[in-house]
Design a protein around this motif. Structure first.
Motif, PDB file in Angstrom:
ATOM      1  N   PHE A  14      13.135   8.988   0.112  1.00 49.83           N
ATOM      2  CA  PHE A  14      12.894  10.376   1.492  1.00 49.83           C
ATOM      3  C   PHE A  14      13.683  11.128   0.115  1.00 49.83           C
ATOM      4  N   GLN A  15      13.882  11.373  -1.585  1.00 51.92           N
ATOM      5  CA  GLN A  15      14.411  12.713  -1.995  1.00 51.92           C
ATOM      6  C   GLN A  15      13.147  12.540  -2.704  1.00 51.92           C
ATOM      7  N   LYS A  16      12.245  11.834  -2.952  1.00 57.29           N
ATOM      8  CA  LYS A  16      11.169  12.087  -3.638  1.00 57.29           C
ATOM      9  C   LYS A  16      10.230  11.939  -2.887  1.00 57.29           C
ATOM     10  N   LEU A  40       0.745  -1.671  -0.104  1.00 57.21           N
ATOM     11  CA  LEU A  40      -0.105  -0.091   0.290  1.00 57.21           C
ATOM     12  C   LEU A  40       0.689   1.043  -0.110  1.00 57.21           C
ATOM     13  N   TYR A  41       1.829   1.479   0.853  1.00 55.24           N
ATOM     14  CA  TYR A  41       2.836   2.332   0.904  1.00 55.24           C
ATOM     15  C   TYR A  41       3.420   2.696  -0.529  1.00 55.24           C
ATOM     16  N   ARG A  42       3.969   1.099  -1.246  1.00 55.82           N
ATOM     17  CA  ARG A  42       4.645   1.702  -2.428  1.00 55.82           C
ATOM     18  C   ARG A  42       3.245   1.886  -3.466  1.00 55.82           C
ATOM     19  N   ALA A  43       2.194   1.692  -3.386  1.00 51.57           N
ATOM     20  CA  ALA A  43       0.518   2.662  -4.639  1.00 51.57           C
ATOM     21  C   ALA A  43       0.759   3.942  -4.140  1.00 51.57           C
ATOM     22  N   PHE A  51       3.546  11.333   1.711  1.00 50.14           N
ATOM     23  CA  PHE A  51       3.836  10.392   3.407  1.00 50.14           C
ATOM     24  C   PHE A  51       4.611   9.098   2.976  1.00 50.14           C
ATOM     25  N   ALA A  52       3.601   8.544   1.589  1.00 47.50           N
ATOM     26  CA  ALA A  52       3.605   7.531   1.792  1.00 47.50           C
ATOM     27  C   ALA A  52       5.344   6.581   1.094  1.00 47.50           C
ATOM     28  N   ALA A  53       5.898   8.302   0.172  1.00 47.33           N
ATOM     29  CA  ALA A  53       7.456   7.524   0.013  1.00 47.33           C
ATOM     30  C   ALA A  53       8.190   7.697   0.967  1.00 47.33           C
ATOM     31  N   HIS A  54       7.991   7.726   2.582  1.00 47.53           N
ATOM     32  CA  HIS A  54       8.516   9.510   3.083  1.00 47.53           C
ATOM     33  C   HIS A  54       7.782   6.868   3.947  1.00 47.53           C
ATOM     34  N   SER A 113      11.054  14.217   5.768  1.00 50.84           N
ATOM     35  CA  SER A 113      11.969  13.689   4.689  1.00 50.84           C
ATOM     36  C   SER A 113      13.482  13.912   4.322  1.00 50.84           C
ATOM     37  N   LEU A 114      13.707  15.945   5.215  1.00 52.40           N
ATOM     38  CA  LEU A 114      14.689  16.517   4.855  1.00 52.40           C
ATOM     39  C   LEU A 114      15.714  16.273   6.013  1.00 52.40           C
TER      40      LEU A 114
END
Length: 334
Positions: free
Chosen positions: A168-170, A131-134, A142-145, A179-180
């Motif tokens: 994190f960069q995304k 689900l995070y990946r989607a 926040f899903a990418a994080h 994510s900074l």
């Protein structure tokens, strides 16, 4: 948004338009009161409300009214957010699952967090990752994080520091400021990228400009240890104090460590003990576990242990003995 379907099409104009206007008003209220700030699909002009800041009773009423006229996925998601802020985790999970099953990206990301943390459901890391990946693929910051955190830290998932760093960069590029800190931490530790303390400081400062206490604390560590900057305990204390002012518990422990060892200040074991106990009071279970491990490092002097033992009414041995370990464990998550 689907319009309210009127069954009596031949009704007078004022009868036909009034319910539609009412439905649109409820929808607008639901959006204004409970949309997520990081939802890339939220309506234009809607800022969103942070988790924990939702006026949940008003939002619940508005979102239920909106759903009655138009069961759009985002209204179910926003109702779920309001229920979560009300501490109705089962209700939140049910509503957000409806939205996720209907394909709403931000709802998938939120549902991933629920599976990750076992909120309103049983813990299921495999579902959480999917689900995070989607959500990350659909540009939910926040899903990418969260996926990046799993790939960096989760003992039950394959560690992939390079993928974590990229995520994190995304997240940063999508406006997820937390994510900074993590980009800075990757440079600080060399996880997924070549270690570079100076570059870590650049990213920590970007996060500190957003008043993120983890970044303020980590800048303090760089100055205390002289990593990427000239060693400067006084400057370290300035940054620790900034994080401490935001109730960041690790800052209390870092300042306590300075008092215990006389780093840049006069030794004061009583103050060190006071700060350690304050840190445990502030922290959640994860914070407390991390700070417990910090206490268990071989860097606290005998005089500190004696002072802590006196404070906790333990036999004074001046060492981290079994009784003291047990007492500290009792502070974790208390």
């Amino acid at each position: 948004m689907l319009s309210h379907r009127l069954l009596v099409l031949a009704a007078p104009l004022f009868l036909a338009t009034a319910p539609l206007a009412h439905a649109e008003t409820a929808a607008l209220r639901c959006d204004q009161l409970a949309a997520h700030p990081g939802d890339p699909q939220k309506p234009a002009g809607i800022a969103g409300v942070a988790t924990g800041a939702i006026e949940f009773e008003t939002a619940i009423a508005a979102c239920r009214e909106a759903i009655a006229s138009d069961p759009a996925p985002r209204f179910h998601y926003q109702l779920g957010r309001a229920l979560y802020d009300k501490d109705d985790t089962a209700g939140a999970f049910a509503e957000i699952a409806i939205a996720a099953d209907a394909g709403l990206a931000v709802a998938k990301a939120q549902l991933g967090y629920f599976y990750d943390q076992g909120i309103g459901t049983t813990h299921d890391l495999k579902k959480a990752i999917a689900l995070y990946r989607a959500g990350a693929d659909a540009n939910v910051g926040f899903a990418a994080h969260n996926l990046a955190v799993v790939l960096r830290d989760e003992k039950d998932a394959p560690i992939d520091h390079a993928a974590s760093f990229a995520l994190f960069q995304k997240a940063v590029s999508l406006g997820y400021d937390q994510s900074l800190v993590d980009v800075g931490f990757a440079y600080d530790t060399g996880n997924g990228v070549t270690q570079d303390y100076a570059e870590a400081l650049v990213w920590y400062r970007k996060a500190a400009e957003k008043d993120i206490p983890e970044a303020q604390n980590n800048i303090g560590v760089l100055y205390e240890e002289g990593n990427g900057v000239a060693q400067d305990p006084a400057e370290a204390l300035v940054w620790y104090r900034k994080a401490q002012a935001q109730d960041y518990p690790l800052a209390d422990f870092n300042i306590a460590h300075m008092f215990a060892n006389g780093v840049g200040m006069t030794v004061d074991q009583g103050k060190a003990v006071e700060l350690v106990l304050a840190g445990f009071e502030k922290g959640n279970a994860d914070d407390d576990a991390f700070n417990r491990d910090f206490l268990f490092e071989d860097s606290w002097p005998a005089a500190f242990w004696s002072a802590l033992q006196i404070k906790l009414s333990l036999p004074e041995t001046g060492t981290l003995d079994a009784a003291t370990r047990s007492a500290i464990e009792g502070l974790v998550g208390a």
